[in-house]
Structure formats: C-alpha cells, structure tokens
Design an enzyme around this catalytic site. Structure first.
Site, PDB file in Angstrom:
ATOM      1  N   THR A   1       0.829  -1.203   0.000  1.00  0.00           N
ATOM      2  CA  THR A   1       0.000   0.000   0.000  1.00  0.00           C
ATOM      3  C   THR A   1       0.860   1.248   0.000  1.00  0.00           C
ATOM      4  O   THR A   1       1.970   1.232   0.517  1.00  0.00           O
ATOM      5  CB  THR A   1      -0.875  -0.053   1.269  1.00  0.00           C
ATOM      6  OG1 THR A   1      -1.781  -1.123   1.126  1.00  0.00           O
ATOM      7  CG2 THR A   1      -1.645   1.224   1.504  1.00  0.00           C
TER       8      THR A   1
ATOM      9  N   ASP B   1      -8.319  -1.584   5.491  1.00  0.00           N
ATOM     10  CA  ASP B   1      -8.370  -0.337   6.252  1.00  0.00           C
ATOM     11  C   ASP B   1      -8.098   0.911   5.408  1.00  0.00           C
ATOM     12  O   ASP B   1      -8.507   2.012   5.781  1.00  0.00           O
ATOM     13  CB  ASP B   1      -7.322  -0.389   7.379  1.00  0.00           C
ATOM     14  CG  ASP B   1      -5.914  -0.572   6.820  1.00  0.00           C
ATOM     15  OD1 ASP B   1      -5.711  -1.446   5.933  1.00  0.00           O
ATOM     16  OD2 ASP B   1      -4.998   0.163   7.234  1.00  0.00           O
TER      17      ASP B   1
ATOM     18  N   THR C   1      -0.254   1.262   6.804  1.00  0.00           N
ATOM     19  CA  THR C   1      -0.062   0.089   5.950  1.00  0.00           C
ATOM     20  C   THR C   1       0.130  -1.128   6.841  1.00  0.00           C
ATOM     21  O   THR C   1       0.788  -1.046   7.876  1.00  0.00           O
ATOM     22  CB  THR C   1       1.147   0.237   5.016  1.00  0.00           C
ATOM     23  OG1 THR C   1       1.397  -1.034   4.397  1.00  0.00           O
ATOM     24  CG2 THR C   1       2.409   0.673   5.751  1.00  0.00           C
TER      25      THR C   1
HETATM   26  N1  ASP Z   1      -3.640  -2.305   4.624  1.00  0.00           N
HETATM   27  C1  ASP Z   1      -3.843  -2.848   3.310  1.00  0.00           C
HETATM   28  C2  ASP Z   1      -5.086  -3.690   3.264  1.00  0.00           C
HETATM   29  O1  ASP Z   1      -5.342  -4.403   4.206  1.00  0.00           O
HETATM   30  C3  ASP Z   1      -2.701  -3.685   2.860  1.00  0.00           C
HETATM   31  C4  ASP Z   1      -1.365  -3.025   2.870  1.00  0.00           C
HETATM   32  O2  ASP Z   1      -1.090  -2.146   3.687  1.00  0.00           O
HETATM   33  O3  ASP Z   1      -0.580  -3.396   1.991  1.00  0.00           O
HETATM   34  O4  ASP Z   1      -5.772  -3.683   2.256  1.00  0.00           O
END
Ligand code: ASP
Length: 309
Positions: free
Chosen positions: A176, A207, A227
């Site tokens: 992310t 999230d 993230t």
């Molecule tokens: N937080 C993101 C999600 O759960 C994933 C990420 O941070 O890469 O969609």
C-alpha cells in the site's frame, strides 16, 4: 515561513533476503524519491498539504513497484479492485473509494468524491458510475498487469488463501502507498491508496479507504496513513487512535504513533506501520515489521529514504 514537511510510504514489511537485490533496492529508492519530490515541490511553492499528498500518492500509484494503481495485486477473479482515501485536516473533509477498477489514479477519484459529491465513501459500481460522470477514462487491464504480482496470484489462485501483498511466509511486504504532509500554513492532510490483498474475494475491503482506520487528518492533532494487515488496523481504528492519544492524553506525535504501532496493534497481533505528521511539521514513521518503504523531507533540511530498520 513555518516548517513544511512530507512523509510517504510504499508499504510495511519488506522483500525477504535473496529477493531484494541491490538493483531492485535502488529502483525502490528512486521511485520513493520521485514521489517525495513531487509532494515536497508543491509545498515549497506554497501549495497546500492536500495537493501535496495527492501528488505524491499519484506518483506512487504510477510506479509498478507498489501495490496501488499500476502494480496492484490480483483478486481471486484475476482482476484488480483498488481502494483509496484522502482527508483534509483543516476542514475535516474526506473522500474515499473502494472496489474500483480501471482507474489510473484512485486517489484522485477519492479527492473528487470529497470535493464534487455530498458523500464521503463510494464503492463498487456506484463509484465507477461517479467516475464516469466525472469523465474518467478507463485504462485497459494490461496497464495494471505486473508479472511479479501475477505470479504471486498464480501460486494461491485456486485456494482459499489470500495474501497481504507479500505475506510473511514468502516475501513479507505490504505494498500500500500513502502520504502525509504539513504545509506552510500549518494545515495537514493524509492520503492512502492500495490494491489490497492478493486473491481477495467477496468484496473484501481493508483499512486503507476507511477514514479513521487506515487514513485520518485533523489539524488539531495529526495526519496519518497506515499500511499493514488491514483487518487488524480496522479493529484497532489505528489512524484515529493516534489522533485520540494526542488529543485526549496530550501525547506527542512520536509517542502516540509508537504506542499504537509497537504496543496496541501488536497486542492484537497486527503487523504493519504508519507515517504521521502534526501541524508543527513533526514526522513519525514507526513500524513493527522488518522494514517499511518510506521517505520524508522537511524544510529544516532533513531528508530520509529508507527501507529497513
Ligand atoms: N492495509 C492494506 C489492506 O489491508 C494492505 C497493505 O497495507 O498493503 O488492504
């Protein structure tokens, strides 16, 4: 002039040793630097924090190295479903989109939701309809194709597994992207964009597009972009929790961010990190994973581009 500052991330966790080559590391750092400079230049020229975070996130979405925009992971049906959100700490206005596809820069669509609709959060077909009405053109699926992401998906496609970009077992990294900034008027903003999890199904949303969980901004306290393992960040209401600790317990940006990432979210077994700024231009970038792709710059002359601890 007040302190201006910006911080960006390209996901917490890192490629496991052996997969990260010096060349690849240099490419990550190059693309982080490009995105950092886009936002910092906007701030330096007197631009707003909201323009800076949108600019930096667009640059990260355009890089195939990160799991957002181009380079987004594949869903269980071999498509891409992207999520993004943006928030302005001065007005508390916010915009978010979820489960969208074909949009080159989801963060700009989230901003249009904030500025051109009466709503905060649009999802799926409705969000796509809104994009159409605002003259977004759709990229061909080939624009989002990335061989590495496709391979990740092929390995788990017929299973019930889903994988957080690169999960712990393989090459543990969440891809992310996000940006937080403080402009010369002391206004702050946050933006976050993601392709979510590899092989996700059932309209899974993490999230990142949820105001308060993966993204939050309030001039009184802080601007935060997260993230990590989205399910835990949602339950921990992470971004807003950092703000609450500052507002109600009088904690500093640094202390509040540390408390949430290295204590509260760890206690519920979540992993990941966040970037945060306050209205004085302070920056915090804690993470509880092996690394976090990150960069920051302030008008005091500090510049950092880093991956590992
Ligand atoms: N937080 C993101 C999600 O759960 C994933 C990420 O941070 O890469 O969609």
């Amino acid at each position: 002039m007040k302190t201006i500052s910006i911080a960006i991330h390209g996901g917490a966790g890192t490629l496991v040793k052996g997969m990260m080559t010096p060349e690849l590391e240099a490419r990550y750092k190059h693309d982080l630097k490009v995105a950092l400079d886009v936002g910092y230049t906007i701030l330096e020229q007197g631009g707003t924090a909201i323009d800076a975070v949108e600019g930096s996130v667009k640059a990260l979405e355009d890089s195939p190295l990160f799991n957002a925009g181009k380079g987004s992971v594949f869903t269980a049906t071999e498509s891409h479903e992207m999520d993004a959100s943006i928030m302005d700490g001065q007005t508390l206005n916010a915009g978010a989109v979820s489960l969208i596809s074909g949009i080159k820069n989801p963060i700009s669509l989230a901003r249009d939701v904030m500025e051109k609709s009466e709503h905060v959060f649009l999802a799926g077909e409705g969000a796509m309809q809104f994009a159409k009405e605002h003259n977004y053109t759709l990229e061909d699926v080939s624009y989002f194709y990335d061989e590495f992401r496709h391979k990740q998906w092929l390995e788990i496609k017929d299973t019930d597994n889903f994988q957080l970009d690169h999960s712990v077992k393989k090459d543990s990294k969440f891809g992310t992207v996000g940006a937080v900034a403080c402009d010369q008027h002391g206004n702050i903003a946050a933006a976050t964009s993601t392709g979510g999890m590899t092989n996700k199904k059932w309209g899974r949303v993490g999230d990142s597009p949820m105001i308060g969980a993966g993204n939050y901004a309030n001039n009184k306290t802080c601007a935060v972009s997260c993230t990590g393992s989205g399910e835990f960040f949602i339950r921990g209401v992470v971004a807003y929790d950092v703000s609450c600790l500052m507002e109600h317990k009088g904690m500093s940006l640094e202390a509040a961010s540390e408390e949430v990432i290295n204590k509260r979210i760890l206690d519920i077994k979540g992993d990941g990190g966040l970037i945060a700024v306050d209205a004085k231009g302070n920056i915090a970038m804690p993470f509880n994973t092996e690394g976090m792709y990150r960069a920051s710059k302030t008008s005091e002359g500090d510049e950092q581009i880093a991956i590992y601890k």
